[in-house]
Design a protein around this motif. Structure first.
Motif, PDB file in Angstrom:
ATOM      1  N   PHE A  97      60.917  61.933  -7.453  1.00 14.25           N
ATOM      2  CA  PHE A  97      60.284  62.268  -8.729  1.00 14.25           C
ATOM      3  C   PHE A  97      61.246  61.989  -9.872  1.00 14.25           C
ATOM      4  N   GLN A  98      60.692  61.745 -11.040  1.00 14.46           N
ATOM      5  CA  GLN A  98      61.478  61.541 -12.253  1.00 14.46           C
ATOM      6  C   GLN A  98      61.409  62.856 -13.036  1.00 14.46           C
ATOM      7  N   GLY A 110      54.643  64.796  -9.533  1.00 13.59           N
ATOM      8  CA  GLY A 110      54.482  63.488  -8.905  1.00 13.59           C
ATOM      9  C   GLY A 110      55.522  63.250  -7.837  1.00 13.59           C
ATOM     10  N   MET A 141      48.265  68.815  -9.861  1.00 10.04           N
ATOM     11  CA  MET A 141      48.108  67.400 -10.180  1.00 10.04           C
ATOM     12  C   MET A 141      46.637  67.144 -10.532  1.00 10.04           C
ATOM     13  N   THR A 150      55.800  58.739  -8.739  1.00  9.46           N
ATOM     14  CA  THR A 150      55.326  58.319 -10.057  1.00  9.46           C
ATOM     15  C   THR A 150      56.498  58.291 -11.029  1.00  9.46           C
ATOM     16  N   THR A 151      56.242  57.843 -12.241  1.00 11.42           N
ATOM     17  CA  THR A 151      57.179  58.067 -13.329  1.00 11.42           C
ATOM     18  C   THR A 151      56.666  59.259 -14.129  1.00 11.42           C
ATOM     19  N   ALA A 152      57.504  59.828 -14.981  1.00 13.68           N
ATOM     20  CA  ALA A 152      57.091  60.987 -15.779  1.00 13.68           C
ATOM     21  C   ALA A 152      57.876  61.005 -17.089  1.00 13.68           C
ATOM     22  N   TYR A 160      53.180  62.585 -19.378  1.00  8.38           N
ATOM     23  CA  TYR A 160      52.524  61.358 -18.943  1.00  8.38           C
ATOM     24  C   TYR A 160      53.104  60.913 -17.606  1.00  8.38           C
ATOM     25  N   ILE A 161      52.218  60.651 -16.634  1.00  7.18           N
ATOM     26  CA  ILE A 161      52.658  60.135 -15.340  1.00  7.18           C
ATOM     27  C   ILE A 161      51.948  58.817 -15.063  1.00  7.18           C
ATOM     28  N   GLY A 164      52.417  55.103  -8.811  1.00  2.00           N
ATOM     29  CA  GLY A 164      52.743  55.923  -7.646  1.00  2.00           C
ATOM     30  C   GLY A 164      52.105  55.398  -6.368  1.00  2.00           C
ATOM     31  N   TRP A 187      44.270  67.897 -17.575  1.00  2.00           N
ATOM     32  CA  TRP A 187      44.632  66.501 -17.394  1.00  2.00           C
ATOM     33  C   TRP A 187      43.547  65.604 -18.003  1.00  2.00           C
TER      34      TRP A 187
END
Length: 337
Positions: A97-98, A110, A141, A150-152, A160-161, A164, A187
Motif C-alpha cells: 500500500f502507498q 488498498g 473500500m 493501488t496508489t493513494a 484518491y486511489i 490495482g 466513495w
C-alpha cells in the motif's frame, strides 16, 4: 497620515501578491537546489524492523515505517537525533500500500494481506494514530471495487486511489479510479485510468495526479515482473480528465516511489525483470516541460518503500535490495547538501 480604505485594500492586495510570489519562488528554489545534493547512508541509534512493500510517512517531524509482510512493530525515526524507536503492531498483516496522512493519522488503504502469489485485498482501511500509538479499523473500500496494490493520495481533504489488482500477484487487474470523501464517508466512482497497473506510484503536483511506473503482475501466465508500464498517466483535477505524457519513464520499474518538489517529480527505486538488484535510479520529471533528467542514484537500490521530503532534505528507508522479497533492508539514506 491617515490611510483610506482604498489604500489599505491596495496594501493588502500587494502583500498577498508578495506572499504568493514568495511561496512560488521557494518552491522553484527548492526544486532547482537539488543539483547540489548527494546521498548518504545515515548512522543511526537503533535499527528499524526490516521490511518491504511498506509505507514510510512523516507526521509532525517524525517518520513512520509501517506495514510490510508479516505483522511487525511500527518503526519510528526521529530525524533530529537519527534515532529509531518502536510503535504498536497492526492487528493484521498489511502490505502493498502507498501510505497517506490525514489530520494526523496514517491510513493504509488498498492493501493486501496474506502470502504470495494469492494475497487478499483488504476490504477496509486501517488507521494508525501516532499520538496514541494505536491502530483502528476505518472506512470500507468502495463496494464492488475492492482491490489492492493501488496508489493513494490526499487532495483537498479527499482520498484518491487508482488501479490495482484483485488477486495478489496472479490476475484481476483493474483501471479503477475512486475518491473517498472524509466528510460524507462516501466513495465516488471516477473515470478509469487509461491503463492497468499495480505496484505503481502516484503523486499530486500542481493540481494534477501523476501515475508512474508499476506493472501488470500476471502470475497466471508466469509473467510477474515482465509487464512493466512505461507510460505516465495524468489526471487533471480541474478538468476531470485523464491524459498521457508524450515521454515515458526512462527506466521502467515497479515497486517504485515518487515525490513532488516544486514543479519537479522525483521517481526512484523499484524492481524489474532486467536486473536482480533493485533499481537505484532517481529520475526527474519536469512537469512544466514534460522532459526527464537524471539525479544522483540511491546508494542502495530498493523497492517497496516511500520517499519523504523534510526540511529541504529527502529520505528513504528500508525496502528490499533485490527483485522479489529478499534481502529486506534496515538502512536509511538522506539526500542533502
Amino acid at each position: 497620515m491617515k490611510k483610506t480604505r482604498s489604500s489599505i485594500s491596495k496594501l493588502k492586495y500587494f502583500n498577498v501578491i508578495v506572499f504568493l510570489i514568495g511561496v512560488s519562488s521557494f518552491q522553484f528554489a527548492a526544486a532547482q537546489s537539488l543539483e547540489g545534493y548527494s546521498w548518504e547512508t545515515l548512522e543511526t541509534n537503533g535499527d528499524p524492523v526490516a521490511r518491504h512493500e511498506a509505507a514510510f510517512i512523516e507526521v509532525e517531524n517524525k517518520f513512520y515505517l509501517m506495514g510490510g509482510r508479516r505483522i511487525q512493530d511500527v518503526s519510528i525515526f526521529n530525524p533530529k537525533t537519527n534515532t529509531w524507536t518502536s510503535g504498536a503492531k497492526p492487528p493484521i498483516e498489511i502490505h502493498h500500500f502507498q501510505g497517506v496522512t490525514f489530520k494526523g493519522n496514517i491510513y493504509a488503504i488498498g492493501a493486501h494481506t496474506g502470502e504470495y502469489p494469492h494475497e487478499i485485498p483488504l476490504k477496509q482501511a486501517y488507521v494508525y494514530n501516532p499520538k496514541k500509538d494505536s491502530w483502528s479499523t476505518g472506512f470500507n473500500m468502495p463496494e464492488g471495487r475492492v482491490r489492492a496494490s493501488t496508489t493513494a493520495n490526499i487532495y483537498k481533504d479527499k482520498l484518491y486511489i487508482a488501479c490495482g489488482i484483485i488477486d495478489g500477484h496472479w490476475d484481476g487487474h483493474v483501471k479503477w479510479f475512486d475518491v473517498y470523501d472524509f466528510k460524507t464517508d462516501k466513495w465516488t466512482k471516477l473515470p478509469d485510468a487509461p491503463r492497468f497497473r499495480d505496484h505503481a506510484t502516484s503523486v499530486i503536483c500542481n493540481d494534477k495526479l501523476y501515475l508512474l511506473g508499476g506493472r501488470v503482475s500476471s502470475g497466471k501466465i508466469k509473467k510477474v515482473f515482465e509487464l512493466t508500464v512505461p507510460e505516465v498517466d495524468v489526471y487533471d483535477f480541474k478538468t476531470g480528465k485523464w491524459s498521457t505524457l508524450d515521454k515515458p519513464v526512462p527506466t521502467q520499474r515497479a515497486g517504485c516511489t515518487s515525490i513532488c518538489i516544486g514543479d519537479k517529480i522525483l521517481f526512484a527505486g523499484g524492481e524489474s525483470i532486467t536486473q536482480k538488484t533493485a533499481h537505484n535510479e532517481v529520475e526527474c520529471l519536469d512537469t512544466k516541460t514534460g522532459d526527464w533528467s537524471t539525479s544522483p542514484n540511491l546508494i542502495t537500490g530498493r523497492h517497496g518503500t516511500q520517499l519523504i521530503w523534510h526540511k529541504n532534505q529527502l529520505y528513504i528507508a528500508s525496502g528490499c535490495g533485490q527483485k522479489g522479497g529478499r534481502p529486506e533492508l534496515i538502512t536509511i539514506e538522506k539526500f542533502s547538501k
